[in-house]
Structures are given as C-alpha cells and as structure tokens.
Design a protein around this motif. Structure first.
Motif, PDB file in Angstrom:
ATOM      1  N   ASP A   1      92.382 -21.371  14.074  1.00 39.65           N
ATOM      2  CA  ASP A   1      90.942 -21.402  13.672  1.00 39.65           C
ATOM      3  C   ASP A   1      90.342 -22.959  14.181  1.00 39.65           C
ATOM      4  N   GLY A   2      89.350 -22.953  15.151  1.00 41.66           N
ATOM      5  CA  GLY A   2      89.088 -24.130  15.587  1.00 41.66           C
ATOM      6  C   GLY A   2      88.104 -24.857  14.152  1.00 41.66           C
ATOM      7  N   GLY A   3      87.297 -24.013  13.763  1.00 44.23           N
ATOM      8  CA  GLY A   3      86.363 -24.413  12.788  1.00 44.23           C
ATOM      9  C   GLY A   3      87.075 -25.156  11.733  1.00 44.23           C
TER      10      GLY A   3
ATOM     11  N   MET B   1      82.031 -11.516   0.036  1.00 42.12           N
ATOM     12  CA  MET B   1      82.839 -11.259   1.386  1.00 42.12           C
ATOM     13  C   MET B   1      83.032 -12.789   1.881  1.00 42.12           C
ATOM     14  N   ASP B   2      84.225 -13.073   2.063  1.00 44.59           N
ATOM     15  CA  ASP B   2      84.308 -14.444   2.834  1.00 44.59           C
ATOM     16  C   ASP B   2      85.820 -14.390   3.171  1.00 44.59           C
ATOM     17  N   THR B   3      86.149 -15.363   3.798  1.00 48.29           N
ATOM     18  CA  THR B   3      87.588 -15.863   4.602  1.00 48.29           C
ATOM     19  C   THR B   3      88.268 -16.862   4.370  1.00 48.29           C
ATOM     20  N   ARG B   4      89.456 -16.968   4.322  1.00 45.25           N
ATOM     21  CA  ARG B   4      90.216 -18.209   4.262  1.00 45.25           C
ATOM     22  C   ARG B   4      91.154 -18.049   5.552  1.00 45.25           C
ATOM     23  N   SER B   5      91.592 -19.374   5.945  1.00 44.32           N
ATOM     24  CA  SER B   5      92.444 -19.559   7.284  1.00 44.32           C
ATOM     25  C   SER B   5      93.809 -19.998   6.604  1.00 44.32           C
ATOM     26  N   LEU B   6      94.905 -19.610   6.937  1.00 45.05           N
ATOM     27  CA  LEU B   6      96.117 -19.953   6.381  1.00 45.05           C
ATOM     28  C   LEU B   6      97.039 -20.425   7.348  1.00 45.05           C
ATOM     29  N   ARG B   7      97.967 -21.398   6.897  1.00 41.84           N
ATOM     30  CA  ARG B   7      98.831 -22.007   8.195  1.00 41.84           C
ATOM     31  C   ARG B   7      99.882 -20.714   8.004  1.00 41.84           C
ATOM     32  N   ALA B   8     100.480 -20.537   9.285  1.00 47.50           N
ATOM     33  CA  ALA B   8     101.515 -19.496   9.313  1.00 47.50           C
ATOM     34  C   ALA B   8     102.756 -19.891   9.174  1.00 47.50           C
ATOM     35  N   ALA B   9     103.866 -19.313   8.413  1.00 46.12           N
ATOM     36  CA  ALA B   9     105.293 -19.644   8.519  1.00 46.12           C
ATOM     37  C   ALA B   9     105.821 -19.685   9.906  1.00 46.12           C
TER      38      ALA B   9
ATOM     39  N   GLN C   1      86.928 -14.379  15.125  1.00 37.37           N
ATOM     40  CA  GLN C   1      85.756 -14.561  14.365  1.00 37.37           C
ATOM     41  C   GLN C   1      85.402 -13.796  13.287  1.00 37.37           C
ATOM     42  N   ASP C   2      84.819 -14.664  12.242  1.00 40.12           N
ATOM     43  CA  ASP C   2      84.485 -13.855  10.984  1.00 40.12           C
ATOM     44  C   ASP C   2      83.653 -12.567  11.155  1.00 40.12           C
ATOM     45  N   ARG C   3      82.593 -12.626  12.043  1.00 38.88           N
ATOM     46  CA  ARG C   3      81.644 -11.635  12.343  1.00 38.88           C
ATOM     47  C   ARG C   3      82.245 -10.522  13.365  1.00 38.88           C
ATOM     48  N   ASP C   4      83.470 -10.788  13.854  1.00 41.04           N
ATOM     49  CA  ASP C   4      84.020  -9.704  14.496  1.00 41.04           C
ATOM     50  C   ASP C   4      84.936  -8.741  13.540  1.00 41.04           C
ATOM     51  N   ALA C   5      85.616  -9.352  12.767  1.00 43.96           N
ATOM     52  CA  ALA C   5      86.341  -8.657  11.798  1.00 43.96           C
ATOM     53  C   ALA C   5      85.645  -7.934  10.755  1.00 43.96           C
ATOM     54  N   ALA C   6      84.526  -8.511  10.469  1.00 48.65           N
ATOM     55  CA  ALA C   6      83.466  -8.038   9.105  1.00 48.65           C
ATOM     56  C   ALA C   6      83.243  -6.682   9.404  1.00 48.65           C
TER      57      ALA C   6
END
Length: 119
Positions: free
Chosen positions: A20-22, A1-9, A51-56
């Motif tokens: 995503d501040g991190g 399980m992992d995440t990635r942040s993407l720029r929104a159009a 946050q990752d833990r909140d959505a996990a």
C-alpha cells in the motif's frame, strides 16, 4: 465503510499480500463496514495493493445481498467518483462521501448518528 492496511506476518504468501503505497505498508488490507453502533456488517480482506475503489464494489454488493433495508453508506474521499453513481444505479444505495477537515488531528467524529435520523 473504511479500510486499514496491516503488515503481513512472514508466513503469509506473497501472492496474497501487496504494498500500500499511500500508507507505506506491505501486507493486506481490510475493508470494513459497520452500522451506526459499530456492529460489524461486512469484512473483506485483499492484498494491500488493491485500491479502495476497486474493492468497494464487491464489499457494497455483499452489504446489499445481506442487508436489503440499508439505504445509506458513509465513506471517506477515497471512495468518491464513479462508485457513487454505480452504487445508486446498481445497488440502490446512497453512498455519501464524508470529508475530514484539513485542520483536524487525531480521531474526530465525522458524522453524528443524529445527523441521519429523519432521512
């Protein structure tokens, strides 16, 4: 399980995107679960500010609902803490936290498929 942040159009509403501040990215975040072959099991998209833990929790619950035989999930240190206990108690899933070495750079295999055989 992992995440990635993407720029929104520019056409993505601000109500469904965040910062995503991190990773210093404004947009959305993808939560992805794959099997040991890299085959997609679960995907969830949220605002990048979640946050990752909140959505996990919801991601793991979706995994459990669709794949009852899965017993072990590998996740990075962003998922450590109470989530490990919650997954074991509520979903009967072992959430194993895999740490990346401080001296590693670039892509590094953290767990070999052979390391889970015989469990």
């Amino acid at each position: 399980m992992d995440t990635r942040s993407l720029r929104a159009a520019p056409t993505i509403p601000r109500s469904t995107s965040g910062w995503d501040g991190g990773k210093e990215v404004g947009g959305r975040k993808q939560y992805v679960m794959v099997d040991c072959l890299g085959l997609l099991l679960v995907v969830m998209v949220t605002a990048a500010s979640v946050q990752d833990r909140d959505a996990a929790g919801p991601v793991l619950a979706r995994l459990r609902a669709r794949f009852r035989k899965i017993q072990l999930v590998w996740a990075d240190v962003g998922y450590a803490g109470r989530l490990v206990v919650w997954a074991a108690e509520k979903l009967q899933l072992t959430l194993e936290i895999v740490e990346r070495s401080d001296d590693a750079s670039g892509f590094v295999v953290l767990r070999d498929v052979g390391s889970w055989r015989g469990r």
